[in-house]
Design a protein around this motif. Structure first.
Motif, PDB file in Angstrom:
ATOM      1  N   PHE A 158       0.850  -1.196   0.000  1.00 49.13           N
ATOM      2  CA  PHE A 158       0.000   0.000   0.000  1.00 49.13           C
ATOM      3  C   PHE A 158       0.881   1.239   0.000  1.00 49.13           C
ATOM      4  N   GLY A 159       0.325   2.354  -0.486  1.00 53.55           N
ATOM      5  CA  GLY A 159       1.080   3.603  -0.519  1.00 53.55           C
ATOM      6  C   GLY A 159       0.256   4.690  -1.169  1.00 53.55           C
ATOM      7  N   LYS A 160       0.869   5.821  -1.409  1.00 51.65           N
ATOM      8  CA  LYS A 160       0.102   6.979  -1.880  1.00 51.65           C
ATOM      9  C   LYS A 160      -0.288   6.893  -3.351  1.00 51.65           C
ATOM     10  N   TYR A 161       0.385   6.021  -4.115  1.00 45.99           N
ATOM     11  CA  TYR A 161       0.114   5.950  -5.553  1.00 45.99           C
ATOM     12  C   TYR A 161      -0.684   4.693  -5.903  1.00 45.99           C
ATOM     13  N   GLY A 162      -1.567   4.811  -6.893  1.00 44.66           N
ATOM     14  CA  GLY A 162      -2.308   3.646  -7.378  1.00 44.66           C
ATOM     15  C   GLY A 162      -3.372   3.172  -6.403  1.00 44.66           C
ATOM     16  N   ASN A 163      -3.997   2.053  -6.761  1.00 43.56           N
ATOM     17  CA  ASN A 163      -5.063   1.487  -5.931  1.00 43.56           C
ATOM     18  C   ASN A 163      -4.482   0.454  -4.980  1.00 43.56           C
ATOM     19  N   ASN A 164      -5.033   0.399  -3.776  1.00 46.16           N
ATOM     20  CA  ASN A 164      -4.593  -0.601  -2.816  1.00 46.16           C
ATOM     21  C   ASN A 164      -5.641  -0.759  -1.724  1.00 46.16           C
ATOM     22  N   PHE A 165      -5.426  -1.711  -0.849  1.00 47.63           N
ATOM     23  CA  PHE A 165      -6.399  -2.057   0.194  1.00 47.63           C
ATOM     24  C   PHE A 165      -6.711  -0.870   1.110  1.00 47.63           C
ATOM     25  N   VAL A 166      -5.688  -0.122   1.498  1.00 49.64           N
ATOM     26  CA  VAL A 166      -5.920   0.992   2.433  1.00 49.64           C
ATOM     27  C   VAL A 166      -6.813   2.041   1.786  1.00 49.64           C
ATOM     28  N   LYS A 167      -6.520   2.386   0.542  1.00 49.06           N
ATOM     29  CA  LYS A 167      -7.344   3.386  -0.152  1.00 49.06           C
ATOM     30  C   LYS A 167      -8.773   2.890  -0.338  1.00 49.06           C
ATOM     31  N   THR A 168      -8.913   1.593  -0.649  1.00 42.32           N
ATOM     32  CA  THR A 168     -10.257   1.024  -0.818  1.00 42.32           C
ATOM     33  C   THR A 168     -11.042   1.100   0.486  1.00 42.32           C
ATOM     34  N   MET A 169     -10.396   0.745   1.592  1.00 43.89           N
ATOM     35  CA  MET A 169     -11.076   0.804   2.896  1.00 43.89           C
ATOM     36  C   MET A 169     -11.478   2.240   3.244  1.00 43.89           C
ATOM     37  N   LEU A 170     -10.597   3.196   2.997  1.00 43.80           N
ATOM     38  CA  LEU A 170     -10.913   4.596   3.290  1.00 43.80           C
ATOM     39  C   LEU A 170     -12.106   5.078   2.456  1.00 43.80           C
ATOM     40  N   ARG A 171     -12.154   4.635   1.193  1.00 47.30           N
ATOM     41  CA  ARG A 171     -13.291   5.016   0.335  1.00 47.30           C
ATOM     42  C   ARG A 171     -14.581   4.370   0.829  1.00 47.30           C
ATOM     43  N   LEU A 172     -14.520   3.056   1.134  1.00 45.32           N
ATOM     44  CA  LEU A 172     -15.721   2.355   1.604  1.00 45.32           C
ATOM     45  C   LEU A 172     -16.187   2.898   2.954  1.00 45.32           C
ATOM     46  N   GLY A 173     -15.231   3.353   3.767  1.00 43.14           N
ATOM     47  CA  GLY A 173     -15.582   3.930   5.057  1.00 43.14           C
ATOM     48  C   GLY A 173     -16.434   5.181   4.931  1.00 43.14           C
ATOM     49  N   LYS A 174     -16.288   5.877   3.807  1.00 37.61           N
ATOM     50  CA  LYS A 174     -17.093   7.080   3.567  1.00 37.61           C
ATOM     51  C   LYS A 174     -18.458   6.723   2.967  1.00 37.61           C
ATOM     52  N   PHE A 222      -8.878  -8.376   8.118  1.00 37.31           N
ATOM     53  CA  PHE A 222      -9.815  -7.773   9.059  1.00 37.31           C
ATOM     54  C   PHE A 222      -9.060  -6.880  10.061  1.00 37.31           C
ATOM     55  N   GLY A 223      -7.950  -7.397  10.592  1.00 37.93           N
ATOM     56  CA  GLY A 223      -7.153  -6.616  11.540  1.00 37.93           C
ATOM     57  C   GLY A 223      -6.566  -5.374  10.892  1.00 37.93           C
ATOM     58  N   PHE A 224      -6.169  -5.515   9.634  1.00 47.67           N
ATOM     59  CA  PHE A 224      -5.630  -4.390   8.874  1.00 47.67           C
ATOM     60  C   PHE A 224      -6.717  -3.319   8.706  1.00 47.67           C
ATOM     61  N   ALA A 225      -7.916  -3.759   8.299  1.00 48.12           N
ATOM     62  CA  ALA A 225      -9.036  -2.829   8.105  1.00 48.12           C
ATOM     63  C   ALA A 225      -9.397  -2.126   9.412  1.00 48.12           C
ATOM     64  N   LYS A 226      -9.418  -2.894  10.499  1.00 49.46           N
ATOM     65  CA  LYS A 226      -9.754  -2.338  11.818  1.00 49.46           C
ATOM     66  C   LYS A 226      -8.775  -1.212  12.181  1.00 49.46           C
ATOM     67  N   ALA A 227      -7.486  -1.458  11.934  1.00 48.27           N
ATOM     68  CA  ALA A 227      -6.469  -0.446  12.222  1.00 48.27           C
ATOM     69  C   ALA A 227      -6.640   0.789  11.333  1.00 48.27           C
ATOM     70  N   ILE A 228      -6.979   0.565  10.066  1.00 45.76           N
ATOM     71  CA  ILE A 228      -7.180   1.686   9.131  1.00 45.76           C
ATOM     72  C   ILE A 228      -8.303   2.587   9.633  1.00 45.76           C
ATOM     73  N   PHE A 229      -9.428   1.977  10.041  1.00 44.14           N
ATOM     74  CA  PHE A 229     -10.567   2.778  10.492  1.00 44.14           C
ATOM     75  C   PHE A 229     -10.294   3.440  11.843  1.00 44.14           C
ATOM     76  N   GLU A 230      -9.615   2.726  12.713  1.00 40.72           N
ATOM     77  CA  GLU A 230      -9.274   3.317  14.026  1.00 40.72           C
ATOM     78  C   GLU A 230      -8.328   4.510  13.859  1.00 40.72           C
ATOM     79  N   ASP A 231      -7.284   4.313  13.055  1.00 38.00           N
ATOM     80  CA  ASP A 231      -6.259   5.351  12.947  1.00 38.00           C
ATOM     81  C   ASP A 231      -6.692   6.523  12.072  1.00 38.00           C
ATOM     82  N   SER A 232      -7.752   6.333  11.280  1.00 42.82           N
ATOM     83  CA  SER A 232      -8.273   7.449  10.474  1.00 42.82           C
ATOM     84  C   SER A 232      -9.540   8.024  11.097  1.00 42.82           C
ATOM     85  N   SER A 233      -9.893   7.516  12.311  1.00 41.60           N
ATOM     86  CA  SER A 233     -11.098   7.956  13.033  1.00 41.60           C
ATOM     87  C   SER A 233     -12.350   7.855  12.165  1.00 41.60           C
TER      88      SER A 233
END
Length: 286
Positions: A158-174, A222-233
């Motif tokens: 994952f990172g700032k460029y292209g598509n990845n799991f973190v970006k997908t989770m952040l989008r779905l979270g919205k 699941f643990g990765f997603a949980k951390a993404i949502f927790e750390d992005s509030s």
């Protein structure tokens, strides 16, 4: 007296890792990085590879270009092998002809995912997907056709460029207030910023061989997603589910945590824990 910069050519410069290498600020005073996208360097064309590398004469080639559509590869194996195997052969041949070191980016998919302890660099490979088999064929091409190579297997990038799991989770979270995420696949997330910095350090050495490179520590999706949502509030109701509930054309490895024995034995500093890397990424995206 001015010291000549080390020249590095990056293939696949529009991809997640390629862009990080080209656009990142890594040792600018000592390293010159030239990136080539798919349109600028067709790795499936041996003559084109030879022409481009002979013209620029880099000291090092970091080969990031790849066919990465894991599910699609199941229905078009010839294309996956054309890019990941034959394309890598072409880059290896052209790099060796001009005396450039070669760093090939590979994947955790070369393993079958049935282990219960982290995979080290010399564990038996046994890919279960067309993508994994084609990337392993690329590894064999590098080992056969080049004499100064690094093979770097990485995972869950994952990172700032292209598509990845973190970006997908952040989008779905919205977009959603509830989400199911697979909890029975365990792996090692890898932040492109950290991976790119490590690669720049690695390729300037003569410590050739196979490396497993990911951020330290492991988690489930699941643990990765949980951390993404927790750390992005991000307020969302997250539910664990099984792989069987989300069937995909290409089977996913249940366990692909990588051990970093080559990093340790060659005296490099292991990458930071993935949660720290995630927090750096989220802050960088603010």
């Amino acid at each position: 007296m001015t010291v000549a910069k080390i020249k590095i050519v990056v293939t696949g410069a529009n991809g997640q890792l390629g862009r990080e290498l080209v656009e990142g600020k890594f040792e600018e005073n000592t390293v010159e990085i030239i990136g080539f996208s798919r349109n600028e360097l067709d790795i499936t064309n041996l003559l084109h590879c030879r022409d481009v590398l002979a013209k620029h004469r880099p000291d090092i080639v970091i080969h990031c270009a790849a066919y990465t559509a894991v599910d699609q590869a199941e229905s078009e194996p010839d294309e996956a092998f054309r890019v990941n195997s034959a394309g890598t052969r072409n880059v290896a041949v052209a790099a060796r002809e001009i005396g450039a070191k070669l760093c090939y980016i590979s994947t955790d998919y070369v393993f079958d995912g049935t282990a219960t302890v982290p995979y080290n660099e010399f564990d038996r490979t046994h890919p279960q997907t067309v993508y994994g088999k084609s990337k392993l064929a690329g590894e064999f091409a590098v080992q056969t056709l080049h004499d100064r190579f690094f093979i770097v297997r990485t995972s869950w990038v994952f990172g700032k460029y292209g598509n990845n799991f973190v970006k997908t989770m952040l989008r779905l979270g919205k977009e959603k207030d509830r989400l199911k995420v697979v909890a029975d696949q365990i792996g090692s997330p890898t932040y492109t910023y950290d991976l790119a910095a490590f690669l720049i350090e690695l390729v300037q050495t003569d410590y050739y061989g196979i490396y497993h490179v990911s951020n330290t520590e492991s988690c489930s999706w699941f643990g990765f997603a949980k951390a993404i949502f927790e750390d992005s509030s991000t307020p969302i109701h997250l539910e664990p589910c099984t792989t069987e509930e989300f069937p995909r054309p290409a089977p996913r490895p249940f366990f692909s945590v990588m051990d970093h024995s080559a990093i340790r034995s060659n005296g490099f500093t292991p990458l930071r824990p993935w949660r720290e890397a995630l927090q750096h990424f989220l802050k960088d995206c603010e």
